[in-house]
Every structure is written in structure tokens, then in C-alpha cells.
Scaffold this active site. Structure first.
Site, PDB file in Angstrom:
ATOM      1  N   GLY A 152      -7.829  37.525  10.741  1.00  0.00           N
ATOM      2  CA  GLY A 152      -7.959  37.135  12.133  1.00  0.00           C
ATOM      3  C   GLY A 152      -7.626  35.671  12.333  1.00  0.00           C
ATOM      4  CE1 TYR A 158      -1.877  19.221   9.151  1.00  0.00           C
ATOM      5  CE2 TYR A 158      -3.151  18.788   7.177  1.00  0.00           C
ATOM      6  CZ  TYR A 158      -2.824  19.601   8.234  1.00  0.00           C
ATOM      7  OH  TYR A 158      -3.446  20.829   8.365  1.00  0.00           O
ATOM      8  CD  GLU A 195      -7.035  30.237   2.331  1.00  0.00           C
ATOM      9  OE1 GLU A 195      -6.017  30.686   1.801  1.00  0.00           O
ATOM     10  OE2 GLU A 195      -7.152  30.083   3.557  1.00  0.00           O
ATOM     11  CG  ASP A 243     -12.985  33.652   5.639  1.00  0.00           C
ATOM     12  OD1 ASP A 243     -11.982  33.919   6.314  1.00  0.00           O
ATOM     13  OD2 ASP A 243     -13.786  32.751   5.942  1.00  0.00           O
ATOM     14  N   GLY A 278     -13.934  34.612  14.108  1.00  0.00           N
ATOM     15  CA  GLY A 278     -15.228  34.965  13.523  1.00  0.00           C
ATOM     16  C   GLY A 278     -15.162  35.475  12.098  1.00  0.00           C
ATOM     17  CE  LYS A 279      -9.922  33.962   9.057  1.00  0.00           C
ATOM     18  NZ  LYS A 279      -9.853  33.163  10.303  1.00  0.00           N
ATOM     19  CB  THR A 280     -16.202  31.906   8.107  1.00  0.00           C
ATOM     20  OG1 THR A 280     -14.877  31.473   7.770  1.00  0.00           O
ATOM     21  CG2 THR A 280     -17.190  31.355   7.100  1.00  0.00           C
TER      22      THR A 280
END
Length: 205
Positions: free
Chosen positions: A7, A43, A31, A78, A12-14
Site C-alpha cells: 500500500g 537526495y 523494511e 511491511d 496503514g501498512k505498518t
């Protein structure tokens, strides 16, 4: 057994990974992104370092898959290697940060890796609209996430849809999370549990 949660950021994965690991007694696997040695350079010069960054993530995620495959425990993960490839690396390519040559090399490496591992037993896709994602991102208050452009979230959402419904070959459970508050509403969480039980245990018709 290997369960993966997929997702977009803010879906709300974690939270769900943590709650399901506690409910079922599964071992959660999150992860780790902070140990990528290319992040700072990336970056500063995204186009120059995108290939290095993505290959490092691919290597880490493949190692995770091998460790999960060799584990006797049920692992709930996750984010998986598949999202890294079909959503985030593909998005980097579309934004012009990866050349055709580098992307073809990357995909060839990924396809070779897939010959050595199998898909998760179940991929749970948390499907969310952009307004829902923004609301959750603002709520959790991570400073570096607050400036994420809406177009970026929209592009990722479109890639998730393509990934889940067109590219992924494993078993999928889609959960529309917009109307749910599974973190605070036990009935909403129970509805997800029922769907998972039906998929992996066959307890419901």
C-alpha cells in the site's frame, strides 16, 4: 508462511502489520531504509544516484525474501520487493531518473532473483484514496513527509493499481481502507481478520 502488506505511504501498512502480528502471533518484518549508503547522495543528485539506490534496495529486499523463505515462522512483511520494483523504481524511471539501459539492467537482475524465490502466500493490498493518504500522513506528523506533492501520491496510487491488478502474479486480498479505522475500531479490524481467515484458512465461504 509469508504474508505481505502492500500500500501507498499513509495507507496503514505498518499499523496493520503490527496489529496482525500481535493477533496471530506472526513475526513482523519491517523494511529498514535508514541504512542505505546512497540516500544522502541520492537526495543531492537524484538522476546520478537513482540506479545505485534502487539496486541497493533490491539487494536488501532479495536478502529479506531469502531469509523469509528459510524461516520456520510465519512472517508478516511491511512492504515487499515487488512494490519496490513495480511501484517505486518504475516511478523513478517514469520521472526520468533512470535511463532505459539502467532500468533494463535492473529489471533483468530482478527477474533473475525471482527464479530463486516464490511469491508470498498472501499479499494484502491496502487500497486508499489520495485524500485518505494525506489525512493519515498529516496525522502522523513526520516532517519530511509533509511536503510530498499530491501529484506524487496520485502517481504512486496509479502504479499500485497497475501493479496489483496487472503485474502481480500471486494471491491478493484487497482491503479498501477509506471507510475503515481498523486501528481504533475493533469491528473494522475484525472485518479484516475475517477476510484473511477466509483466504488462508478457508474458514468462511
Amino acid at each position: 508462511m509469508h504474508i505481505a502488506i502492500a500500500g501507498n505511504m499513509g495507507s496503514g501498512k505498518t499499523t496493520l502489520t503490527t496489529m496482525l502480528s500481535e493477533h496471530y502471533g506472526w513475526t513482523p518484518r519491517f523494511e529498514a531504509v535508514d541504512n542505505n549508503p546512497y540516500l544522502d547522495d541520492y537526495y543531492k543528485d537524484i538522476a546520478r544516484w537513482s540506479f545505485n539506490l534502487e539496486v541497493f534496495f533490491l539487494k536488501q529486499r532479495f536478502r529479506d525474501l531469502l531469509e523469509i523463505a528459510n524461516s520456520s515462522e510465519t512472517i508478516i512483511q511491511d512492504r515487499s520487493i515487488f512494490e519496490g520494483v513495480y511501484v517505486f523504481t518504475a516511478n523513478n524511471k517514469a520521472m526520468g531518473n533512470l535511463s532505459d539501459r539502467d532500468f533494463e539492467t535492473y529489471m533483468g537482475l530482478f527477474e533473475s532473483m525471482m527464479a530463486a524465490v516464490k511469491h508470498p502466500d498472501l499479499m494484502i493490498y491496502l487500497r486508499a484514496s489520495v485524500p485518505h493518504l494525506v489525512q493519515n500522513i498529516q496525522k502522523r506528523g513526520r516532517e519530511y513527509e509533509q511536503a510530498i506533492p499530491l501529484d506524487y501520491l496520485k502517481n504512486l496510487n496509479e502504479r499500485y493499481e497497475d501493479f496489483i491488478f496487472n503485474k502481480y502474479k500471486g494471491r491478493i486480498l484487497v482491503v479498501d481502507v477509506d471507510p475503515l479505522d481498523f486501528q481504533h475500531n475493533p469491528k473494522d479490524f475484525a472485518s479484516i481478520i475475517d477476510k484473511i481467515d477466509a483466504q488462508i484458512f478457508g474458514l468462511f465461504p
